[in-house]
Design a protein around this motif. Structure first.
Motif, PDB file in Angstrom:
ATOM      1  N   ARG A  24       0.640  -1.221  -0.127  1.00 28.49           N
ATOM      2  CA  ARG A  24      -0.081  -0.219   0.028  1.00 28.49           C
ATOM      3  C   ARG A  24       0.837   1.171  -0.068  1.00 28.49           C
ATOM      4  NH1 ARG A  24      -5.568  -0.938   1.297  1.00 28.49           N
ATOM      5  NH2 ARG A  24      -5.953  -2.720   2.472  1.00 28.49           N
ATOM      6  N   SER A  25       1.951   1.261   0.520  1.00 32.90           N
ATOM      7  CA  SER A  25       2.737   2.454   0.743  1.00 32.90           C
ATOM      8  C   SER A  25       3.311   3.013  -0.346  1.00 32.90           C
ATOM      9  CB  SER A  25       3.997   2.072   1.794  1.00 32.90           C
ATOM     10  OG  SER A  25       4.813   3.054   1.716  1.00 32.90           O
ATOM     11  N   SER A 181     -12.838  -4.509  -3.467  1.00 35.87           N
ATOM     12  CA  SER A 181     -13.742  -3.551  -2.889  1.00 35.87           C
ATOM     13  C   SER A 181     -14.806  -4.311  -2.272  1.00 35.87           C
ATOM     14  CB  SER A 181     -14.061  -2.417  -3.530  1.00 35.87           C
ATOM     15  OG  SER A 181     -14.766  -3.016  -4.784  1.00 35.87           O
ATOM     16  N   VAL A 182     -15.582  -3.957  -1.620  1.00 35.58           N
ATOM     17  CA  VAL A 182     -17.099  -4.644  -1.186  1.00 35.58           C
ATOM     18  C   VAL A 182     -17.799  -4.786  -2.379  1.00 35.58           C
ATOM     19  CG1 VAL A 182     -19.028  -4.681   0.026  1.00 35.58           C
ATOM     20  CG2 VAL A 182     -16.896  -3.945   1.168  1.00 35.58           C
ATOM     21  N   GLU A 207     -14.166   1.205   0.211  1.00 35.42           N
ATOM     22  CA  GLU A 207     -14.702   2.286  -0.355  1.00 35.42           C
ATOM     23  C   GLU A 207     -13.897   2.234  -1.893  1.00 35.42           C
ATOM     24  OE1 GLU A 207     -13.829   6.075   1.264  1.00 35.42           O
ATOM     25  OE2 GLU A 207     -13.978   5.468   3.361  1.00 35.42           O
ATOM     26  N   LEU A 208     -14.784   2.969  -2.843  1.00 34.94           N
ATOM     27  CA  LEU A 208     -14.329   3.181  -4.042  1.00 34.94           C
ATOM     28  C   LEU A 208     -14.449   4.765  -4.391  1.00 34.94           C
ATOM     29  CD1 LEU A 208     -16.253   0.666  -6.630  1.00 34.94           C
ATOM     30  CD2 LEU A 208     -13.861   0.739  -5.776  1.00 34.94           C
ATOM     31  N   GLY A 209     -13.037   5.218  -4.847  1.00 31.36           N
ATOM     32  CA  GLY A 209     -13.018   6.659  -5.090  1.00 31.36           C
ATOM     33  C   GLY A 209     -12.121   6.774  -6.111  1.00 31.36           C
ATOM     34  N   GLY A 210     -11.365   7.984  -5.963  1.00 34.83           N
ATOM     35  CA  GLY A 210     -10.314   8.269  -7.124  1.00 34.83           C
ATOM     36  C   GLY A 210     -11.387   8.975  -8.253  1.00 34.83           C
ATOM     37  N   PRO A 218      -8.379   2.494   0.977  1.00 29.02           N
ATOM     38  CA  PRO A 218      -7.284   3.249   0.559  1.00 29.02           C
ATOM     39  C   PRO A 218      -6.295   2.487  -0.550  1.00 29.02           C
ATOM     40  CG  PRO A 218      -6.850   1.953   2.585  1.00 29.02           C
ATOM     41  CD  PRO A 218      -8.558   2.182   2.195  1.00 29.02           C
ATOM     42  N   GLY A 219      -6.699   1.190  -0.852  1.00 35.22           N
ATOM     43  CA  GLY A 219      -6.059   0.555  -2.093  1.00 35.22           C
ATOM     44  C   GLY A 219      -4.566   0.517  -2.002  1.00 35.22           C
ATOM     45  N   ILE A 220      -4.331   0.103  -3.255  1.00 35.41           N
ATOM     46  CA  ILE A 220      -2.699  -0.314  -3.576  1.00 35.41           C
ATOM     47  C   ILE A 220      -2.639   0.770  -5.000  1.00 35.41           C
ATOM     48  CG2 ILE A 220      -2.571  -2.173  -2.358  1.00 35.41           C
ATOM     49  CD1 ILE A 220      -2.638  -3.888  -4.982  1.00 35.41           C
ATOM     50  N   GLY A 221      -3.317   1.575  -5.202  1.00 36.93           N
ATOM     51  CA  GLY A 221      -2.939   2.387  -6.563  1.00 36.93           C
ATOM     52  C   GLY A 221      -3.461   1.412  -7.786  1.00 36.93           C
ATOM     53  N   ASP A 222      -2.864   1.976  -8.915  1.00 38.42           N
ATOM     54  CA  ASP A 222      -2.819   1.303 -10.184  1.00 38.42           C
ATOM     55  C   ASP A 222      -1.854   0.299 -10.307  1.00 38.42           C
ATOM     56  OD1 ASP A 222      -2.679   0.109 -12.748  1.00 38.42           O
ATOM     57  OD2 ASP A 222      -3.842   1.881 -13.573  1.00 38.42           O
ATOM     58  N   ILE A 223      -1.931  -1.054  -9.910  1.00 37.18           N
ATOM     59  CA  ILE A 223      -0.751  -1.935  -9.718  1.00 37.18           C
ATOM     60  C   ILE A 223      -0.401  -2.596 -10.987  1.00 37.18           C
ATOM     61  CG2 ILE A 223      -2.358  -4.176  -9.556  1.00 37.18           C
ATOM     62  CD1 ILE A 223       0.606  -3.500  -7.419  1.00 37.18           C
TER      63      ILE A 223
END
Length: 233
Positions: A24-25, A181-182, A207-210, A218-223
């Protein structure tokens, strides 16, 4: 967090959760990200494959270094296909090939989300044509197909991959993801009733956002971009 369908299995492995925090970082380097996704995938593979494979006698014997005879065991069913979703599913592939005790076919699906609608678009499919059986029906291509995709965000890509494999003739489908995500995990697990589908995921964010609401928070970005150094394309 909302209740998830019964066919969704979330890992509780402490090592996986610790490694997921590292992924995640934003400070994690591309090289570290690639290695962490591989290591998380090994843990997921151990869990996921235990849910669909069974140890069975191979019907042969062998001899140990001490000269003792033993009965050889293998896994059933042997007809397994790995289906990484391009691009990012490639980051999980080696882990599953490492864990499986026999080589299996790998068939790639290329899917991307259209930027405005977030709907999946298929641009590549190398599933082979099924061989016609004597009764005119297509022969079953495999007993189990395992979809590999590190992130299930909206669930549209996973849903499209499941539909494609059903049309190909697969009867049991396992979807394995590092993070979902859920909404996305629920959508994948319940696609078309979901009786033939199981979902194994490392963790679930609520959550979904961006931009356009299509990224996990918070996710892991575009992996995919992180794995293949295409950030800012």
């Amino acid at each position: 967090m909302a209740a998830l369908p019964a066919n969704v299995h979330i890992s509780t492995h402490p090592c996986l959760l610790a490694k997921l925090s590292q992924v995640r970082s934003a400070s994690t380097t591309p090289k570290e990200t690639k290695q962490l996704i591989h290591e998380i995938s090994l843990l997921l593979a151990a869990d996921a494959l235990a849910r669909v494979l069974t140890a069975v006698p191979a019907g042969t014997t062998d001899v140990t270094p001490l000269g003792a005879s033993f009965d050889v065991q293998t896994c059933a069913p042997a007809s397994v296909t790995l289906v990484p979703v391009l691009r990012s599913g490639l980051g999980m592939l080696e882990a599953f090939e490492t864990l499986l005790p026999f080589p299996v076919p790998v068939h790639h699906l290329g899917l991307f989300r259209e930027k405005t609608t977030l709907q999946p678009v298929e641009y590549y499919n190398n599933l082979p044509t099924r061989v016609a059986a004597a009764d005119g029906d297509g022969a079953r291509p495999c007993d189990i197909a395992i979809i590999l995709d590190p992130v299930i965000a909206t669930g549209g890509t996973a849903e499209a991959a499941i539909q494609t494999l059903r049309e190909w003739g697969v009867k049991r489908i396992l979807v394995v993801s590092v993070l979902g995500s859920v909404e996305g995990v629920t959508r994948a697990a319940t696609e078309g009733g979901g009786d033939d589908v199981q979902v194994v995921v490392g963790a679930v964010d609520s959550e979904l956002g961006g931009k356009n609401g299509g990224m996990i928070v918070p996710g892991i970005g575009d992996i995919g971009d992180r794995l293949f150094l295409t950030i800012g394309k």
